[in-house]
Design a protein around this motif. Structure first.
Motif, short mmCIF file in Angstrom:
data_model
loop_
_atom_site.label_atom_id
_atom_site.label_comp_id
_atom_site.label_asym_id
_atom_site.label_seq_id
_atom_site.Cartn_x
_atom_site.Cartn_y
_atom_site.Cartn_z
N LEU A 120 25.97 71.59 -94.64
CA LEU A 120 26.50 70.33 -95.09
C LEU A 120 25.49 69.38 -95.66
N ALA A 173 30.11 73.57 -99.16
CA ALA A 173 29.12 73.26 -98.15
C ALA A 173 29.76 73.20 -96.73
N GLY A 174 29.21 73.66 -95.83
CA GLY A 174 29.65 73.66 -94.43
C GLY A 174 30.63 74.72 -94.17
N THR A 175 30.71 75.74 -94.94
CA THR A 175 31.59 76.93 -94.47
C THR A 175 30.77 78.16 -94.68
N TYR A 227 24.01 66.79 -87.97
CA TYR A 227 24.53 66.70 -89.32
C TYR A 227 25.82 67.81 -89.21
N GLU A 249 29.22 66.71 -89.42
CA GLU A 249 30.15 65.98 -89.63
C GLU A 249 30.83 65.82 -91.16
N ARG A 250 31.88 65.92 -91.45
CA ARG A 250 32.50 65.89 -92.94
C ARG A 250 33.26 64.68 -93.05
N ARG A 280 29.80 64.64 -97.28
CA ARG A 280 29.52 65.41 -96.13
C ARG A 280 27.89 65.43 -95.93
N GLY A 281 27.42 65.57 -94.74
CA GLY A 281 26.12 65.74 -94.33
C GLY A 281 25.17 64.50 -94.51
N ARG A 322 22.52 76.55 -89.20
CA ARG A 322 23.28 75.78 -88.37
C ARG A 322 23.75 76.65 -87.14
N ARG A 340 26.10 77.21 -83.83
CA ARG A 340 27.18 76.50 -83.40
C ARG A 340 27.56 76.76 -81.83
#
Lengths: 235, 955
Positions: free
Chosen positions: A119, A162-164, B547, B549-550, B558-559, B931, B933
């Motif tokens: 992200l 981003a983030g995926t 970090y 959240e979006r 985001r980020g 990241r 999870r």
């Protein structure tokens, strides 16, 4: 006094008996080709015979999910392998990493192909050890009739945003056990089955060709990478 | 030089079988039942008509407040008072006896016989006291004395006893000629300490000042009603001795003399405590324990309650997190906390239902805490799920006190308490200012608070009024949480904060204003009512997850860091009233009943945003809501005795809760959908919760009590979780307890037994529980839960000055039916049959304190004291089958008191144990790597060893 002892013993035993929960497992990740041999000859969609000499794919990170669909519903994963490994499509499967997973139902998965985009990262970050940070490296000779054309395909597959993660797919529901292995196989037949080699030859480059699109599609949606649970034999 | 004391003993030796005292039961902290009991106990009143020598204890010492209090009722009983010639004949003799001992004696000699109350109609002749003039005045129609007509007239009330003196010290007098004994009215609390010396007409004289000061050291065996220690008022005479040779205390010189003898003749008791507060072995009154081991603040004091663990994981400006008897009460969702009857729990708070912050309380003015574990009292309302706690404020020490402390981490604190001489213990003004650099990183901050309370009027003369004012402000930085693996792998220190802009921006800020007015009338029946106004503002910046959240509103944003800003402002107005009846019944069955009412309106503004440090730019809005919440409650409570061995207490409580919610960004439309509506979700809901509470107490032996209790309580929901027209889904709580309390009968060096042991097994079931969800920094529903446990507490007082307490609690807390996995929550953190997260099955607490006078220096006593505390928490389970290790913590202190100075050196966490104040399990992403999870353990560090030196000066 005896009553006190009895009460204490009761509550203690009761407490122990009620303690439950899923186990944390560390399982081996076995990666390799689905048909391992020194060279492999396959046929493309447009009739080219492909003599594959090198076929490697950067794989990871991998997340196993409880939800039917990975992605947004996999903010908390059941299991994961965070490092990036390389799957050699011509080698026999071997243990290359460790998967940390909870002993609870897994219904879907998602993974990157050596390139991540977290992200807070402005641009994707390359983790792949392959040349030029490629996600996929495919090298060999293509022949049709009397024509022989060497080829070396190296291309990147990045997350869409981003983030995926790059690839998301469902899998048959399974509860990992301590003796399980996760088998990750590169199926080269599936990889090239829908690929047409001619567009690459005509363009002189892989960029923006139908050849590349077919390869990408095979990786992302057509099970060129097969992931399954290698359960131990009942015997 | 010692004439006064010798004469007192002489007088005491001349006791007769006839004297009287008048008892009116009064309630100290709660409101009220007044039972007026007539008991013909006779202590040391001279039988002859000679004028007692000056200084004799108590002859003619009777209640003079009663007539004032009874003016309104005088007419009704006046006729009756004229019909007892036998009593009027006794008057002159009694008046003569009283002359030398009482300033009012001369006045009473001139009282007209026809105006005298009929004094002894209810008492047996042999028990009937010979009334003095004052006694007759006291027995004029009054709601506080026996003279008034009542249904149970003539029948003895079981198990009622007046206070008796355990130790008394004459007042020192610096001049050659000793003054006459001072006769004063003192208010004695349920522990036998002098709460208040009522000012008399001579209150501004040196004699009264010296007598008042001496009385503070007196100790009484408290008055008891139905076996329970209660508050009382009693007249005593204080004798003077020359200050060069102070008279040693009675307990040191004449241990073989019964206290009653020393108590003196004619001590008239105005016993007013009526409401039987104790509801069994899980009902604890914490007073002397509060200062055994070092207590930095109110939370440390509350932590003395069995089975209770409290700490402040988020920083100095955010409320404490409390665990009690198998409940993770979060910041107050499962424990109803009040101060002087004013509820501190905030409804529908953004940071957690029932949120409360104890940091405004100033420990120097906390006199006691009543902790009721379980649901046993109909007075317990919303949030009394695991139990309730009520802080009582007061300052026994009168005058000015200044205290300053300095210690580890550059922590300093100043406190000042001013308690006007001659005023009641409940009147004081206190101020505290504190600042610190904080242990580790990013924990600096400061707070200050003011508490002022003034009481005026007398219960005996109508209403006693009390005004309480509180102001508080604080701001602290917060280190937040750390991933355990980051600590283990050396990426961050245990007491550090992540080297990250968003992490370093974590902080909390709070303001509080509280005003309460209450008035209380005590008499045969009693009444109390109060009005409370409160304003609380809260703002928290906290990043649990790093970090991940979006922005919902702008998905491309985001980020920027999950720095979650929570804002909450509550204006509340509350009113409460209760009425305790006069005693009713006859024969073996007697009792009282109480009716209570309460109403509360909360106007709440709250919001939550994601903000980007360091400019605090808002990059997403998560909550923007207004809530109007109303709670109207009523209860009836009976206190019945079927014999002197069987008591039943309990009743029913009902609460109606109404919610009106304006969720301004509810019905949020994601930007990938076509907008067909405007944002906003307004709704209202209402519901009623009714629950019985019952306690049965049996007394099979004078050393033992057996209790059974059943209660149903509730916890209101967070308003924003409600749908329109939803029948409010209260969390229903059912609690069953069976316990026993054992104690030695003979009191020890204090007024309390040498040995006390209580144990209670408890079973609690909740219809719909909640647990903390770190990602949202709030709670989430987890379904019904059950707790089975055992709590025991041992208190010993083996030597004078030595007090030890040991408590342990075992609780098996189990999740019965967690919500099944869903598309939105495919990987729920909780599974059926799992142990409830965050809750330590075993909690053990031990405290020992010892205080002893060592020597005299320059004519002033030097006393030393030492305290030690130990806390053990067993492994605590966490969500996702994680757990955090056990906790061992020791605290110790030593101190000395000499003259006006008190010096204390205290050490918290003596062994410098490195442990998690609280631990969580969730997924986060703090580093620059790929990241994870998977849920990971996160901790907030508890304070390391900290040393503090504190000096207090009494001016």
């Amino acid at each position: 006094m005896r009553h006190w002892i009895a009460i204490c013993a009761f509550v203690t035993l009761t407490g122990c008996a009620l303690e439950t929960g899923a186990d944390e497992l560390a399982l081996p990740v076995i990666a390799g080709g689905s048909e391992a041999r020194e060279t492999l000859i396959l046929e493309s969609a447009d009739g080219w015979s492909l003599d594959i000499e090198e076929a490697r794919v950067a794989f990871g990170a991998l997340y196993l999910c409880a939800s039917e669909m990975a992605g947004d519903f996999c903010e908390v994963a059941r299991g994961e392998m965070l490092e990036t490994i390389v799957i050699d499509g011509l080698a026999a499967p071997e243990e290359v990493a460790t998967l940390f997973v909870e002993s609870a139902d897994v219904r879907s998965l998602m993974f990157d192909l050596g390139i991540r985009h977290e992200l807070r990262e402005t641009d994707p970050v390359t983790l792949s050890p392959l040349p030029e940070g490629a996600s996929v490296l495919l090298r060999g000779n293509a022949s049709r009739e009397d024509r022989v054309e060497p080829f070396e395909f190296a291309f990147r597959i990045e997350p869409l945003q981003a983030g995926t993660t790059t690839v998301r797919r469902s899998m048959e529901t399974h509860t990992p056990a301590a003796t399980d292995q996760l088998l990750v196989e590169l199926n080269l037949a599936n990889l090239v089955r829908e690929m047409r080699f001619s567009p690459y030859l005509e363009a002189g480059t892989l960029e923006d060709t139908q050849t590349l699109r077919a390869l990408r599609l095979a990786i992302m949606a057509q099970r060129a990478i097969e992931i399954s649970w290698n359960e131990p034999s009942q015997e | 030089m010692r004439r006064g004391h010798e004469e007192a003993e002489e007088s005491a030796s001349k006791k007769t079988n006839q004297t009287e005292f008048t008892i009116a039961i009064l309630s100290a902290q709660r409101f009220i039942l007044t039972v007026i009991l007539g008991c013909g106990l006779v202590f040391g009143k001279p039988a002859h008509a000679e004028e007692p020598p000056p200084g004799a204890f108590g002859a003619g010492a009777v209640v003079e407040e009663a007539p004032r209090e009874a003016e309104g009722d005088a007419a009704a009983d006046e006729g009756e008072s004229e019909t007892e010639p036998a009593d009027t004949e006794a008057a002159p003799e009694a008046a003569d006896r009283s002359r030398g001992a009482s300033d009012e004696a001369e006045e009473t000699e001139h009282a007209e016989p026809t105006e005298r109350a009929e004094p002894t109609e209810r008492a047996e002749p042999t028990e009937r006291a010979e009334p003095t003039e004052q006694a007759r005045e006291a027995e004029e129609p009054s709601s506080d004395d026996f003279g008034s007509e009542r249904p149970n007239e003539g029948a003895p009330i079981p198990q009622t006893s007046p206070p008796t003196i355990l130790s008394s010290t004459p007042a020192p007098w610096p001049h050659a000629e000793l003054p006459a004994p001072q006769r004063v009215l003192v208010h004695i609390d349920a522990s036998g300490r002098v709460m208040h010396v009522h000012p008399s007409a001579d209150a501004d004289t040196p004699e009264f000042a010296m007598a008042s000061a001496a009385l503070r050291a007196w100790r009484f065996n408290p008055a008891r009603v139905l076996g329970t220690a209660v508050e009382s008022r009693v007249h005593v005479e204080v004798h003077f001795v020359h200050s060069e040779a102070p008279e040693p205390t009675r307990s040191q010189t004449a241990p073989d003399v019964t206290p009653e003898d020393d108590f003196g003749a004619g001590a008239a008791v105005d016993l007013e405590e009526a409401r039987n507060e104790s509801r069994g072995p899980s009902d604890f009154e914490l007073d002397e324990e509060l200062r055994l081991a070092p207590s930095r603040d109110a939370a440390d004091m509350l932590g003395r309650a069995p089975g209770l663990y409290i700490d402040r994981p988020v920083g100095g400006a955010v409320g404490h997190r409390i665990m009690l008897r198998g409940f993770d009460a979060e910041h107050g969702q499962d424990i109803a906390v009040s101060v002087e009857g004013a509820s501190l729990n905030q409804r529908s708070h953004i940071h957690g239902q029932g949120y409360l912050d104890l940091s405004f309380l100033i420990p120097e003015v906390i006199s006691s805490i009543r902790v009721t574990e379980g649901i046993t009292d109909p007075e317990q309302g919303d949030f009394a799920v695991a139990g309730s706690a009520d802080f009582r404020l007061g300052s026994a020490h009168r005058g000015m006190r200044l205290a300053g402390s300095y210690g580890s981490f550059n922590t300093g604190r100043l406190a000042a308490v001013w308690a006007p001489e001659g005023a009641h213990e409940d009147s004081f003004a206190a101020l505290q200012l504190s600042r610190t650099d904080g242990f580790g990183q990013n924990r600096s901050g400061a707070h200050g608070s003011f508490i002022g309370q003034v009481g005026f009027g007398e219960h005996s003369a109508g209403y006693r009024h009390r005004i309480l004012a509180v102001a508080h402000a604080s701001r602290y930085s917060s280190a937040g949480v750390l991933r355990e693996e980051d600590i283990l792998e050396g990426r961050v220190g245990f007491y550090d904060v992540y080297d990250d802009t968003s992490a370093r921006a974590q902080s909390g800020s709070a303001n509080k204003i509280l005003l309460r007015y209450s008035a209380e009338r005590r008499g045969e029946s009693s009444t109390r009512f109060g009005i409370t106004l409160g304003y609380d503002r809260f703002r928290l910046q906290q990043n649990f997850t790093g970090y991940v959240e979006r922005s919902r509103e702008m998905p491309d944003w985001r980020g920027r860091g999950d720095l979650n800003e929570q804002r909450n402002g509550t204006f509340s107005v509350a009113a409460d009233a209760r009425y305790r009846s006069a005693p009713f019944g006859a024969g073996a069955l007697r009792g009282t009943y109480e009716l209570g009412f309460s109403g509360r309106l909360d106007l709440i503004e709250q919001g939550a945003s994601l903000i980007q440090a360091p400019q605090n730019e808002i990059w997403d809005e998560r909550v923007d809501a207004s809530i109007q919440q109303t709670d109207i409650g009523a209860y009836v409570d009976f206190d019945l005795s079927f014999s002197d061995k069987l008591f039943v207490r309990g009743g029913v409580r009902a609460d109606l809760l109404h919610f009106d919610i304006d969720d301004r960004i509810g019905n949020f439309v994601p930007n990938f959908r076509r907008e067909t509506i405007l944002p906003g979700h307004r709704r209202s809901a209402i519901g009623v919760a009714v629950g019985p509470r019952l306690t049965v107490e049996a007394v099979p032996h004078e050393n033992a009590r057996i209790h059974f209790a059943y209660g149903e309580g509730f916890r209101s929901p967070q308003a924003r979780t409600l749908e329109d027209a939803e029948t409010t889904p209260f969390t229903r709580v059912r609690n069953v307890e069976l316990g026993v309390a054992l104690q030695t009968v003979a009191p020890s060096w204090g007024d309390k037994p040498v040995f006390e042991l209580s144990a209670a097994g408890h079973f609690t079931q909740l219809s719909d529980d909640v647990a903390f969800e770190a990602a949202e920094a709030s709670v989430t529903r987890i379904g019904p839960t059950r707790r089975i446990g055992l709590t025991s507490r041992l208190t010993v007082r083996p030597l004078e000055g030595l007090l030890g307490t040991l408590s342990f609690t075992y609780v098996d807390a189990t999740l019965l039916e967690p919500p099944p996995a869903s598309a939105e929550e495919p990987n729920p953190a909780f599974s059926e049959g799992a142990r409830l997260p965050y809750i330590a099955p075993w909690t053990l607490r031990a405290d020992v304190g010892y205080r002893r006078a060592i020597t005299d220096i320059a004519g002033e006593e030097l006393s030393l004291r030492a305290g030690f505390g130990y806390l053990f928490l067993s492994d605590r389970p966490l969500p996702f089958n994680q757990q955090t290790p056990a906790v061992h913590r020791m605290d110790a202190s030593i101190g000395a008191t000499w003259s006006r100075f008190d010096l204390t050196l205290s050490v918290q966490n003596l062994l410098d144990s490195q442990y998690a104040s609280f631990a969580y399990s969730f997924a986060s992403h703090w580093d620059d790597g790929t990241r994870s999870r998977r849920p990971a353990n996160h901790i907030t560090a508890a304070a390391p060893r900290s040393i503090e030196l504190r000096l207090e000066i009494s001016l």
